[in-house]
Design a protein around this motif. Structure first.
Motif, mmCIF file in Angstrom:
data_model
loop_
_atom_site.group_PDB
_atom_site.id
_atom_site.type_symbol
_atom_site.label_atom_id
_atom_site.label_comp_id
_atom_site.label_asym_id
_atom_site.label_seq_id
_atom_site.Cartn_x
_atom_site.Cartn_y
_atom_site.Cartn_z
ATOM 1 N N LEU A 525 0.820 -1.205 0.000
ATOM 2 C CA LEU A 525 0.000 0.000 0.000
ATOM 3 C C LEU A 525 0.857 1.259 0.000
ATOM 4 C CD1 LEU A 525 -2.786 -1.068 2.536
ATOM 5 C CD2 LEU A 525 -2.982 -0.892 0.061
ATOM 6 N N GLN A 526 1.968 1.206 0.718
ATOM 7 C CA GLN A 526 2.878 2.351 0.711
ATOM 8 C C GLN A 526 3.508 2.538 -0.663
ATOM 9 O OE1 GLN A 526 5.740 2.040 3.895
ATOM 10 N NE2 GLN A 526 4.421 3.170 5.302
ATOM 11 N N ALA A 527 3.813 1.423 -1.330
ATOM 12 C CA ALA A 527 4.373 1.513 -2.677
ATOM 13 C C ALA A 527 3.387 2.165 -3.636
ATOM 14 C CB ALA A 527 4.761 0.117 -3.173
ATOM 15 N N VAL A 528 2.116 1.804 -3.504
ATOM 16 C CA VAL A 528 1.086 2.423 -4.347
ATOM 17 C C VAL A 528 1.023 3.927 -4.087
ATOM 18 C CG1 VAL A 528 -1.396 2.550 -4.795
ATOM 19 C CG2 VAL A 528 -0.285 0.323 -4.536
ATOM 20 N N ALA A 529 1.008 4.313 -2.812
ATOM 21 C CA ALA A 529 0.958 5.735 -2.466
ATOM 22 C C ALA A 529 2.196 6.472 -2.979
ATOM 23 C CB ALA A 529 0.823 5.900 -0.957
ATOM 24 N N ALA A 530 3.360 5.825 -2.900
ATOM 25 C CA ALA A 530 4.593 6.444 -3.380
ATOM 26 C C ALA A 530 4.543 6.669 -4.887
ATOM 27 C CB ALA A 530 5.788 5.573 -3.004
ATOM 28 N N VAL A 531 4.061 5.661 -5.617
ATOM 29 C CA VAL A 531 3.960 5.785 -7.074
ATOM 30 C C VAL A 531 3.000 6.911 -7.445
ATOM 31 C CG1 VAL A 531 3.155 4.634 -9.168
ATOM 32 C CG2 VAL A 531 4.584 3.390 -7.543
ATOM 33 N N ILE A 532 1.883 6.999 -6.731
ATOM 34 C CA ILE A 532 0.911 8.064 -6.987
ATOM 35 C C ILE A 532 1.557 9.438 -6.815
ATOM 36 C CG2 ILE A 532 -1.149 9.176 -6.048
ATOM 37 C CD1 ILE A 532 -1.865 6.817 -7.703
#
Length: 649
Positions: A525-532
């Motif tokens: 989930l943190q990776a998704v937020a970082a990519v966003i």
């Protein structure tokens, strides 16, 4: 502990009263030193209270409201949530006060300014430390009054006074709902003690708790500028920039979040209230982010970003993640105060020019301000490893863990909002600090000032370079940015993710996470937020970094379509004007012109006219000749005697 809590409140109150009463008679430096010193004294007492804290403490200072079975003494309550808030408020406000010394240089009304700023801090501390709802409501109304007075501080210009009145009136709508909830809770539970109320929710049907929770939510909507009572905050930028920083970062707008977090053990029993809080927060976050995407005024962009970030906090509270919401509240206080104070340096440098399309080239002119603003920007955008990234991710994680269809949709909306946030944040950075300067040449002899270009008409200092409108802000203003930048970037250390062993804040507050996500899931989930966040940065770089000159060249074209829709804040003000203001004015016109003037005034005027005519008619009989009076008297007497004789006969 009693001494510490008392001094925390007495210090800012003392500073405010002294400056209000005799501040103008004191030397300016003494007035400024007093205003700053009392806030830092309160911060020192907060540190001592933290060092001595072991268990929640209740301290009764004196009796206050007492009538029959109703009792609301001046009682303070210190628990982890209140202690964290007090530390944040006193520290951030202390920096803002010192910054104000430089920003308000030359303002002749400095005593009133610092008195109100001190009273603002006092009112917020009362709100946070109150053990009962009437005392909390006193602080609640106190921050409302101080915000009104400070937003309209330069009331000589009508738009500033209007902005203050707008903030006061709109927030009163929510305050009315909050006041009704207080009376209702006393009627139901026969107590106004917050700690007692939070243990009595099981006594009432869920429907009653839902109604109470919705009333408190409506009160929070007004104070924290959430849908639909968000229209006052963008206009609140009329006040001095340090006031904007204090309202947005440490005091007023966080009051609504604090209220819901404080009362969550009571209102959180209702899943409907939780869902309402979460939906309100998510929709507000998205709404404000879209509005910020097209704004031209630097402070107005930051105002909409505050509305959006408060929405994230509301979303966290609605998911039951109180520690996550508090975590974001703290980190947001650091980076939003940083952004506003850095913006103040920019605005002061450009003689109060706030249009970002007329800025540029400030990276080399104000290097310390640039790097500080950039630190706040990466936190606001949620760039990985910053404080804003960890705090916002903790809220999104809590939303994900709820697992229901509704919260799944809110999670997606939160990600979309994060993308928009990253775009408009770096749009600011590229347009304000990149490229070349677009402000027209400054003509010597113009008017303006560090604090006001319109209201006081104070001549500006000469420009640094011939033909360029730059004025170096006082050094103290830039120095205050450094600790805020450090705290914003390193704020993630307050509450590290679970796979890093959790942080201090969640343990201190005693919980907060809704579920227990696996480390792998949390990392994903943190990776998704970082990519966003990084995608938003890339989009902003393409549009406003590489394409900056093209965007600036097209800035003077009339806005239309979706851009105009967002620029006007989804036409919320126009909608309220149509639904409420115009009908109210029309009704007022009917009462004024047709009833007051047409019926009441006209009736009295006509009665007076009739009596006047009658008096003038009778006055015609008055000649001043005694003989005529005697003859008239005799004739009248004869008529009366004749009438009586005729009746008797």
């Amino acid at each position: 502990m009693r001494l510490y809590l008392t001094l925390i409140l007495v210090f800012p109150l003392l500073g405010g009263v002294v400056n209000a009463v005799i501040g103008r008679k004191l030397p300016r430096r003494i007035s400024e030193f007093l205003a700053c010193g009392v806030v830092w004294g309160a911060f020192l007492c907060s540190l001592l209270a933290y060092a001595a804290y072991q268990v929640p403490v209740t301290v009764k200072l004196t009796s206050w409201l007492t009538a029959f079975d109703f009792k609301a003494p001046v009682t303070l309550y210190l628990d982890p949530l209140a202690l964290v808030m007090v530390l944040m408020i006193t520290f951030v406000c202390g920096l803002i006060h010192v910054y104000s010394v430089g920003y308000m240089t030359g303002d002749p009304d400095y005593a009133r300014y610092f008195a109100l700023l001190n009273l603002f801090v006092f009112a917020m501390l009362v709100l946070v430390l109150a053990e009962n709802l009437p005392l909390l409501y006193l602080g609640w109304e106190g921050v409302g009054f101080c915000s009104y007075a400070l937003i309209g501080f330069w009331y000589g210009e009508e738009k500033n006074a209007d902005a203050g009145r707008k903030a006061f009136i709109v927030t009163r709508i929510g305050d009315t709902a909050f006041g009704i909830a207080i009376f209702w809770m006393f009627q139901l539970f026969h107590t106004v003690s917050i700690s007692e109320l939070n243990t009595l929710g099981f006594l009432m049907p869920v429907g009653v708790i839902t109604a109470l929770g919705l009333l408190l939510l409506f009160g929070a909507m007004g104070k924290s500028a959430q849908l639909p009572l968000m229209v006052w905050l963008p206009d609140a930028m009329a006040g001095p920039t340090p006031v904007s920083a204090q309202i947005h970062a440490a005091t007023m707008v966080t009051a609504g979040v604090y209220l819901l977090a404080r009362m969550f053990p009571l209102i959180g029993v209702s899943t409907t209230v939780q869902a309402a809080i979460a939906v309100t927060g998510a929709l507000t976050a998205f709404y404000a982010a879209t509005c910020a995407l097209v704004q031209r005024d630097l402070k107005r962009i930051l105002a909409y970003s505050t509305i959006s970030q408060i929405g994230y906090m509301m979303l966290g509270v609605g998911c039951g993640a109180i520690s996550a919401a508090t975590f974001h509240l703290l980190v947001h206080a650091f980076f939003k105060a940083l952004l506003f104070l850095a913006a103040g340096c920019v605005i002061a440098t450009l003689h109060h020019e706030q249009d970002i399309f007329r800025m540029g080239g400030l990276r080399s002119r104000l290097p310390l301000t640039f790097w500080s603003f950039l630190a706040g920007a990466v936190c606001l955008a949620g760039i990985p490893l910053t404080g804003g990234f960890f705090s916002k991710d903790s809220i999104l994680l809590a939303v994900w863990e709820k697992g229901e269809t509704l919260y799944g949709g809110l999670y997606i909306l939160g990600l979309v909002t994060a993308l928009i946030t990253s775009i408009y944040t770096f749009r600011m950075v590229y347009l304000v600090f990149g490229g070349t300067h677009h402000l027209p040449p400054f003509e010597k002899g113009g008017t303006g000032g560090i604090y006001s270009a319109v209201s006081h008409q104070i001549p500006l200092p000469p420009p640094l370079s011939k033909g360029e409108g730059f004025v170096q802000p006082p050094r103290v203003m830039e120095v205050m940015l450094i600790p805020l930048a450090i705290l914003a970037l390193c704020g993630g250390l307050l509450n590290l993710p679970a796979y890093l062993g959790h942080g201090w804040l969640q343990g201190f507050l005693g919980g907060g996470a809704v579920g227990e996500a696996s480390h792998g899931q949390e990392l994903a989930l943190q990776a998704v937020a970082a990519v966003i966040a990084l995608v938003g940065l890339a989009v902003a770089h393409l549009l406003y970094g590489k394409g900056r000159e093209k965007v600036v060249a097209a800035a003077d074209k009339p806005e239309s379509g979706i851009t105009a829709f967002l620029l006007k804040g989804w036409y919320a003000d126009d909608l309220y004007r149509l639904l409420f203001v115009r009908p109210y004015k029309a009704l007022a016109g009917i009462f004024w012109q047709r009833i007051d003037e047409g019926v009441i005034d006209d009736t009295l005027d006509r009665l007076a006219e009739i009596l006047g005519r009658a008096g003038r008619g009778l006055g015609c009989w008055t000649t001043g000749q005694v003989s005529l009076y005697i003859i008239s008297f005799a004739a009248g007497g004869a008529l009366i005697l004749g009438y009586l004789a005729w009746v008797v006969w």
